[in-house]
Design a protein around this motif. Structure first.
Motif, PDB file in Angstrom:
ATOM      1  N   LEU A 216       0.828  -1.214   0.000  1.00  0.00           N
ATOM      2  CA  LEU A 216       0.000   0.000   0.000  1.00  0.00           C
ATOM      3  C   LEU A 216       0.861   1.263   0.000  1.00  0.00           C
ATOM      4  CD1 LEU A 216      -2.717  -1.204   2.516  1.00  0.00           C
ATOM      5  CD2 LEU A 216      -3.056  -0.717   0.082  1.00  0.00           C
ATOM      6  N   ASP A 217       1.970   1.237   0.746  1.00  0.00           N
ATOM      7  CA  ASP A 217       2.866   2.395   0.750  1.00  0.00           C
ATOM      8  C   ASP A 217       3.453   2.630  -0.637  1.00  0.00           C
ATOM      9  OD1 ASP A 217       2.395   2.878   3.392  1.00  0.00           O
ATOM     10  OD2 ASP A 217       4.217   1.889   4.122  1.00  0.00           O
ATOM     11  N   GLU A 218       3.802   1.524  -1.342  1.00  0.00           N
ATOM     12  CA  GLU A 218       4.346   1.658  -2.686  1.00  0.00           C
ATOM     13  C   GLU A 218       3.308   2.222  -3.650  1.00  0.00           C
ATOM     14  OE1 GLU A 218       7.204   1.612  -5.622  1.00  0.00           O
ATOM     15  OE2 GLU A 218       7.437   1.250  -3.461  1.00  0.00           O
ATOM     16  N   MET A 219       2.042   1.904  -3.439  1.00  0.00           N
ATOM     17  CA  MET A 219       0.988   2.442  -4.285  1.00  0.00           C
ATOM     18  C   MET A 219       0.710   3.912  -3.987  1.00  0.00           C
ATOM     19  SD  MET A 219      -1.843  -0.629  -4.477  1.00  0.00           S
ATOM     20  CE  MET A 219      -2.826   0.280  -5.691  1.00  0.00           C
ATOM     21  N   GLY A 220       1.117   4.407  -2.802  1.00  0.00           N
ATOM     22  CA  GLY A 220       0.901   5.805  -2.460  1.00  0.00           C
ATOM     23  C   GLY A 220      -0.204   6.025  -1.450  1.00  0.00           C
ATOM     24  N   LEU A 221      -0.462   5.045  -0.589  1.00  0.00           N
ATOM     25  CA  LEU A 221      -1.542   5.189   0.380  1.00  0.00           C
ATOM     26  C   LEU A 221      -1.256   6.308   1.375  1.00  0.00           C
ATOM     27  CD1 LEU A 221      -4.238   3.956   1.328  1.00  0.00           C
ATOM     28  CD2 LEU A 221      -2.921   2.594   2.967  1.00  0.00           C
ATOM     29  N   ALA A 222      -0.001   6.519   1.726  1.00  0.00           N
ATOM     30  CA  ALA A 222       0.326   7.580   2.682  1.00  0.00           C
ATOM     31  C   ALA A 222      -0.112   8.942   2.152  1.00  0.00           C
ATOM     32  CB  ALA A 222       1.831   7.578   2.972  1.00  0.00           C
ATOM     33  N   GLU A 223       0.054   9.181   0.864  1.00  0.00           N
ATOM     34  CA  GLU A 223      -0.378  10.447   0.272  1.00  0.00           C
ATOM     35  C   GLU A 223      -1.900  10.567   0.303  1.00  0.00           C
ATOM     36  OE1 GLU A 223      -0.028  14.157  -1.390  1.00  0.00           O
ATOM     37  OE2 GLU A 223       1.548  12.849  -0.584  1.00  0.00           O
TER      38      GLU A 223
END
Length: 452
Positions: free
Chosen positions: A142-149
């Motif tokens: 999920l972090d690689e997909m950009g969930l943090a943003e």
């Protein structure tokens, strides 16, 4: 697509479908011919190329359906446009420029699937090996997909009354995306890690004591029976053909000169003399008293699974008296055969001397200089006459005598044990109370053990 094919072959290997490098090349050539457009043709062509047995066909089908599953994401549907709204500027506020956020707001499952698979490739989700890695792998994906943003966008949108609707929609999409990522990682675990877990359990059971106090759990017993057959098949594949062992240092002049004719008489290819290694003949004599019945069951399962590589196998069982069990094992599965043997001769006072007497009186002609005799028992004869003279006779008539004792060597000769006295007439006498130990001994026999 080459990466996808390589990942699929790795998943097949994890599912116990053997795929050699040559077969992997054949699979790539097959795909070049049939392509990916027709799913059923693609599946059938790969199955015909890679699966070599009915069990492998079933494993191939399961792995294929799991690996190439492309279920639509379960995302909340986008709201219907109102007034002058457009897809790029939905209700509840202006759409962010973040591509992942836009795909979530539009409900674009195709784009999200592609992004997830690409992120999984970059983060190495396919390298998962343990179930405890699932949560960490999901978060990395999920972090690689950009969930943090996305989470930052949601937090910022909740600060303004006019973007509350946008925040709620993005948050619903975020929760759905997390659920889909968990499902994706679960599928990867099923593809690549299930075999690792099974292998780890098999390794533990291969080292489990067969004479453990309290016996063996029925579930473990079933797995261990499968493990024994797998070990036997591995040895059968290795030793199924008649082999020749080179005698390095002993030049075969005749064959060397013949090969040198193609080089004008120059001996470029040196040929050494060799000895032929034939299939062994085995006589198994097993104590089936309560203390070693489980070990006897696994040994007989092992030996009877090696029919391809054993020239002749004669099995005998004893408790008080000795009987041949070939017919019983031929007519019943080993598990039921052991119960039938116990009903016939079990629950008697163990008498090794009387059992040796029965064998020598009725079956001594089964022994010759090509026969390896395998005894399985604890050597405890309840203080009866051990008949060492008969043990010596068996030793003289056989190629090799191997005694497998489930008890530690420090127990030999203690109490009613006469194992230390029997060991004098054995070429090999060793503690063996695990499946791994049984496999090593049987492999030594198949290599045609030469007694010293």
């Amino acid at each position: 697509m080459q990466h996808q094919l390589e990942a699929f072959l790795r998943a097949l290997r994890a599912a116990d479908v053997r795929v050699s490098p040559a077969e992997a090349i054949d699979a790539a050539r097959t795909v070049d011919v049939v392509g990916y457009a027709d799913r059923q043709l693609f599946k059938d062509a790969l199955c015909a190329t890679l699966a070599k047995s009915q069990a492998e066909v079933a494993a191939f089908d399961r792995t294929f359906e799991t690996f190439f599953a492309r279920k639509a994401f379960d995302l909340p549907p986008p709201p219907p446009p109102e007034g002058g709204e457009s897809e790029s500027s939905p209700a509840g506020g202006e759409a962010p420029e973040n591509p992942l956020a836009q795909a979530l707001l539009r409900g674009d499952t195709t784009t999200l699937q592609q992004q997830m698979e690409e992120a999984a490739r970059r983060t190495g989700v396919g390298e998962i090996r343990l179930s405890t890695q699932r949560s960490r792998m999901t978060r990395r994906l999920l972090d690689e997909m950009g969930l943090a943003e996305i989470e930052k966008i949601i937090a910022g949108a909740r600060l303004k009354p006019e973007t509350q609707g946008l925040a709620e929609r993005l948050d619903a999409g975020r929760r759905a995306l997390v659920a889909e990522a968990q499902k994706y990682v679960e599928r990867q675990h099923e593809l690549y890690a299930a075999g690792s877990g099974r292998q780890l359990r098999e390794e533990m059971l291969a080292r489990k004591a067969l004479n453990a106090e309290g016996g063996i759990d029925p579930v473990d017993m079933a797995i261990m029976q499968q493990l024994v057959r797998k070990m036997a098949k591995r040895l059968a594949d290795r030793y199924s053909r008649r082999r020749h062992q080179a005698r390095i240092g002993h030049l075969d002049v005749r064959r060397t000169l013949r090969k040198s004719m193609g080089y004008g008489g120059v001996p470029f290819d040196i040929v050494w003399k060799s000895k032929k290694i034939d299939k062994p003949s085995i006589v198994a004599i097993c104590d089936v008293s309560k203390s070693v019945a489980a070990a006897a069951q696994f040994l007989l399962t092992f030996l009877y699974s090696l029919n391809e590589v054993v020239d002749r196998l004669d099995a005998f069982a004893f408790s008080g008296r000795l009987i041949p069990v070939d017919d019983i094992l031929d007519d019943h599965a080993v598990e039921q055969a052991i119960l039938k043997v116990l009903q016939t001769i079990g629950f008697q006072q163990t008498d090794y001397g009387k059992s040796l007497e029965d064998f020598c009186d009725q079956h001594l002609d089964r022994l010759d200089r090509h026969t390896t005799v395998i005894f399985l028992g604890d050597g405890r004869s309840n203080f009866a006459d051990p008949r060492l003279d008969l043990m010596n006779l068996i030793h003289q008539r056989s190629r090799a005598v191997i005694w497998l004792n489930p008890e530690p060597e420090s127990y030999w000769g203690q109490g009613d044990s006469v194992m230390d006295r029997y060991a004098r007439y054995c070429h090999v006498a060793k503690t063996c109370n695990t499946l791994a130990g049984l496999e090593r001994v049987i492999e030594d026999v198949l290599r045609n053990y030469v007694p010293h």
